[in-house]
Design a protein around this motif. Structure first.
Motif, PDB file in Angstrom:
ATOM      1  N   ILE A 106     -86.204 -35.476 -24.401  1.00  0.00           N
ATOM      2  CA  ILE A 106     -84.762 -35.240 -24.576  1.00  0.00           C
ATOM      3  C   ILE A 106     -84.458 -34.875 -26.023  1.00  0.00           C
ATOM      4  O   ILE A 106     -83.651 -33.979 -26.310  1.00  0.00           O
ATOM      5  N   THR A 107     -85.103 -35.566 -26.958  1.00  0.00           N
ATOM      6  CA  THR A 107     -84.887 -35.263 -28.376  1.00  0.00           C
ATOM      7  C   THR A 107     -85.323 -33.834 -28.698  1.00  0.00           C
ATOM      8  O   THR A 107     -84.620 -33.084 -29.400  1.00  0.00           O
ATOM      9  N   LEU A 108     -86.486 -33.449 -28.188  1.00  0.00           N
ATOM     10  CA  LEU A 108     -86.992 -32.090 -28.442  1.00  0.00           C
ATOM     11  C   LEU A 108     -86.051 -31.038 -27.856  1.00  0.00           C
ATOM     12  O   LEU A 108     -85.713 -30.047 -28.527  1.00  0.00           O
ATOM     13  N   LYS A 109     -85.619 -31.246 -26.614  1.00  0.00           N
ATOM     14  CA  LYS A 109     -84.728 -30.279 -25.981  1.00  0.00           C
ATOM     15  C   LYS A 109     -83.370 -30.225 -26.694  1.00  0.00           C
ATOM     16  O   LYS A 109     -82.742 -29.161 -26.792  1.00  0.00           O
ATOM     17  N   SER A 110     -82.910 -31.383 -27.207  1.00  0.00           N
ATOM     18  CA  SER A 110     -81.640 -31.401 -27.947  1.00  0.00           C
ATOM     19  C   SER A 110     -81.743 -30.563 -29.211  1.00  0.00           C
ATOM     20  O   SER A 110     -80.799 -29.866 -29.596  1.00  0.00           O
ATOM     21  N   GLU A 111     -82.876 -30.640 -29.890  1.00  0.00           N
ATOM     22  CA  GLU A 111     -83.083 -29.826 -31.090  1.00  0.00           C
ATOM     23  C   GLU A 111     -83.107 -28.334 -30.733  1.00  0.00           C
ATOM     24  O   GLU A 111     -82.570 -27.486 -31.479  1.00  0.00           O
ATOM     25  N   ILE A 112     -83.706 -28.007 -29.567  1.00  0.00           N
ATOM     26  CA  ILE A 112     -83.728 -26.605 -29.138  1.00  0.00           C
ATOM     27  C   ILE A 112     -82.315 -26.112 -28.844  1.00  0.00           C
ATOM     28  O   ILE A 112     -81.933 -24.997 -29.235  1.00  0.00           O
ATOM     29  N   VAL A 113     -81.525 -26.964 -28.159  1.00  0.00           N
ATOM     30  CA  VAL A 113     -80.138 -26.596 -27.847  1.00  0.00           C
ATOM     31  C   VAL A 113     -79.345 -26.374 -29.123  1.00  0.00           C
ATOM     32  O   VAL A 113     -78.555 -25.416 -29.234  1.00  0.00           O
ATOM     33  N   GLU A 114     -79.570 -27.259 -30.121  1.00  0.00           N
ATOM     34  CA  GLU A 114     -78.844 -27.132 -31.384  1.00  0.00           C
ATOM     35  C   GLU A 114     -79.135 -25.796 -32.065  1.00  0.00           C
ATOM     36  O   GLU A 114     -78.256 -25.173 -32.660  1.00  0.00           O
ATOM     37  N   GLU A 139     -81.015 -25.493 -20.980  1.00  0.00           N
ATOM     38  CA  GLU A 139     -81.661 -26.670 -21.556  1.00  0.00           C
ATOM     39  C   GLU A 139     -80.804 -27.914 -21.378  1.00  0.00           C
ATOM     40  O   GLU A 139     -81.314 -29.015 -21.118  1.00  0.00           O
ATOM     41  N   ILE A 140     -79.475 -27.774 -21.514  1.00  0.00           N
ATOM     42  CA  ILE A 140     -78.561 -28.911 -21.340  1.00  0.00           C
ATOM     43  C   ILE A 140     -78.659 -29.445 -19.910  1.00  0.00           C
ATOM     44  O   ILE A 140     -78.651 -30.663 -19.671  1.00  0.00           O
ATOM     45  N   LYS A 141     -78.735 -28.540 -18.917  1.00  0.00           N
ATOM     46  CA  LYS A 141     -78.869 -28.975 -17.530  1.00  0.00           C
ATOM     47  C   LYS A 141     -80.174 -29.740 -17.334  1.00  0.00           C
ATOM     48  O   LYS A 141     -80.214 -30.751 -16.612  1.00  0.00           O
ATOM     49  N   GLU A 142     -81.250 -29.269 -17.965  1.00  0.00           N
ATOM     50  CA  GLU A 142     -82.521 -29.967 -17.851  1.00  0.00           C
ATOM     51  C   GLU A 142     -82.442 -31.363 -18.495  1.00  0.00           C
ATOM     52  O   GLU A 142     -83.014 -32.329 -17.985  1.00  0.00           O
ATOM     53  N   ILE A 143     -81.744 -31.440 -19.636  1.00  0.00           N
ATOM     54  CA  ILE A 143     -81.558 -32.749 -20.288  1.00  0.00           C
ATOM     55  C   ILE A 143     -80.815 -33.694 -19.352  1.00  0.00           C
ATOM     56  O   ILE A 143     -81.159 -34.880 -19.216  1.00  0.00           O
ATOM     57  N   LYS A 144     -79.766 -33.156 -18.690  1.00  0.00           N
ATOM     58  CA  LYS A 144     -78.974 -33.982 -17.780  1.00  0.00           C
ATOM     59  C   LYS A 144     -79.832 -34.481 -16.616  1.00  0.00           C
ATOM     60  O   LYS A 144     -79.783 -35.665 -16.242  1.00  0.00           O
ATOM     61  N   GLU A 145     -80.643 -33.595 -16.033  1.00  0.00           N
ATOM     62  CA  GLU A 145     -81.501 -33.996 -14.927  1.00  0.00           C
ATOM     63  C   GLU A 145     -82.552 -35.009 -15.382  1.00  0.00           C
ATOM     64  O   GLU A 145     -82.863 -35.964 -14.666  1.00  0.00           O
ATOM     65  N   THR A 146     -83.095 -34.785 -16.574  1.00  0.00           N
ATOM     66  CA  THR A 146     -84.070 -35.738 -17.111  1.00  0.00           C
ATOM     67  C   THR A 146     -83.446 -37.115 -17.323  1.00  0.00           C
ATOM     68  O   THR A 146     -84.056 -38.147 -17.025  1.00  0.00           O
ATOM     69  N   ALA A 162     -79.281 -22.181 -23.923  1.00  0.00           N
ATOM     70  CA  ALA A 162     -78.811 -23.510 -24.327  1.00  0.00           C
ATOM     71  C   ALA A 162     -78.232 -24.270 -23.139  1.00  0.00           C
ATOM     72  O   ALA A 162     -78.488 -25.464 -22.964  1.00  0.00           O
ATOM     73  N   ILE A 163     -77.426 -23.567 -22.321  1.00  0.00           N
ATOM     74  CA  ILE A 163     -76.853 -24.210 -21.126  1.00  0.00           C
ATOM     75  C   ILE A 163     -77.958 -24.660 -20.181  1.00  0.00           C
ATOM     76  O   ILE A 163     -77.910 -25.751 -19.591  1.00  0.00           O
TER      77      ILE A 163
END
Length: 373
Positions: free
Chosen positions: A194-202, A215-222, A212-213
């Motif tokens: 989640i931290t890695l994907k958040s940095e990618i989204v940023e 990646e955000i959906k993947e973060i939510k599912e994770t 980015a959207i």
């Protein structure tokens, strides 16, 4: 001013039971002439005083034992060999004395007193009086050995209880380590992802909004998947059960001489394991505070189920608590546990009117991850 007590409270009614043996010397003394009877009653009074003092002042047990043996000798020598029943009193003191040599000396003294009284009163071996005295002397001689056997049993029982406690602690430690491993395996890699994907989204939110959207959906599912795993982990934990905790609480309160009152349909309240675990820990902490700090004599516990929440109430009739105690580590720990599932915690306390702790846990736990779905 403390109320008068005949014997220390920790011995309960056992010392009073031994006083029942005074029936034998009192009956025998009542058959004697007036002067001799007065002397006998004075000896009985002295015996009762020494017997009581032996419980309140254990430092002088050897002195008390010697005085009681002298009283037994006087009774048997100057009154009747049947007064050997009084020998139960020095024998009883052996419960409080650990030295086995003193046990043997006491038994030999009792036997010597019995033999000397038979000789002094010239009692034939075939007489009913001699036969009647055999039963008490036999019991008196065997009692110290029974006392030693009972002490060995109690010592072994204490060692067994201690071993069981150590086993329970090892089980709890192993359970905590298992939970720590499971949490690390479950959450460690997921949170890193989640931290890695958040940095990618940023980095991508301005250059590539579509990515980015995604990646955000993947973060939510994770996050949802992780939440499900944590809940499964919690449901598999060896949690505290309310019924078991209530049984422990009852034993603790009885040992502390508190009167316990249970209110509500406690056995019929069904709740999730997480709620039951938190309420069980809070109940344990609340009752511990009642015993340590309330200075009361009564404790009322109520557990009930409302439409949307579970409610625990713990009330005492003590002296209340001050603000410093209200912010103690125990109560703060309870508050932190309750806040984990959006519960509420409230204390009502008044000087000389006791303290009441109200705990409420919602049946449905709000979750920010699910609410965003």
């Amino acid at each position: 001013m403390k109320p008068f007590r005949l014997f220390p409270e920790r011995f309960k009614s056992l010392p009073l039971f031994w006083l029942s043996y005074l029936i034998f010397p009192l009956f025998g003394i009542s058959q004697e002439p007036l002067t001799k009877a007065i002397f006998g009653y004075a000896l009985v009074l002295l015996l009762v005083i020494v017997y009581r003092e032996s419980y309140w002042r254990p430092r002088f047990l050897n002195i008390h034992l010697t005085i009681e043996l002298i009283i037994v000798f006087v009774f048997c020598s100057f009154f009747n060999p049947m007064f050997i029943y009084v020998g139960f009193y020095p024998i009883n003191l052996l419960n409080l004395i650990q030295n086995k040599i003193i046990h043997w000396i006491t038994v030999l003294c009792i036997i010597g007193i019995f033999i000397s009284s038979i000789i002094i009163h010239d009692v034939p071996i075939s007489s009913p009086l001699f036969i009647a005295t055999l039963a008490p002397i036999f019991i008196i001689v065997l009692t110290p050995f029974a006392i030693q056997a009972n002490k060995k049993y109690q010592l072994l029982q204490q060692k067994l209880n201690s071993a069981n406690q150590q086993i329970n602690e090892l089980i709890k430690r192993e359970e905590r380590q298992r939970i720590a491993r499971d949490l690390h395996d479950t959450l460690g890699h997921t949170l890193s992802l989640i931290t890695l994907k958040s940095e990618i989204v940023e980095k991508m939110i301005k250059r590539n909004p579509d990515l980015a959207i995604h990646e955000i959906k993947e973060i939510k599912e994770t996050s949802r998947s992780t939440l499900r795993q944590v809940r499964e982990l919690v449901s598999d934990m060896n949690l505290i059960k309310i019924t078991e905790e209530l049984a422990n609480v009852r034993s603790i309160l009885e040992a502390a001489q508190f009167e316990l009152t249970l209110l509500g349909p406690i056995n019929n309240v069904k709740m999730p394991k997480l709620h039951e675990n938190i309420l069980g820990m809070c109940l344990r902490e609340a009752v511990t505070n009642v015993i340590k700090h309330s200075e009361g004599t009564k404790c009322i516990i109520e557990i009930k189920e409302d439409i949307d929440k579970f409610v625990l109430t713990v009330k005492d009739n003590g002296t209340g608590i001050d603000q410093k105690s209200a912010n103690g580590n125990g109560l703060l720990g309870m508050m932190e546990r309750i806040r984990l599932i959006d519960g509420t915690f409230h204390i009502d306390t008044h000087e000389d009117k006791g303290t009441t702790i109200h705990i409420s846990l919602p049946k449905i736990i709000r979750n920010s991850v699910e609410s965003t779905a």
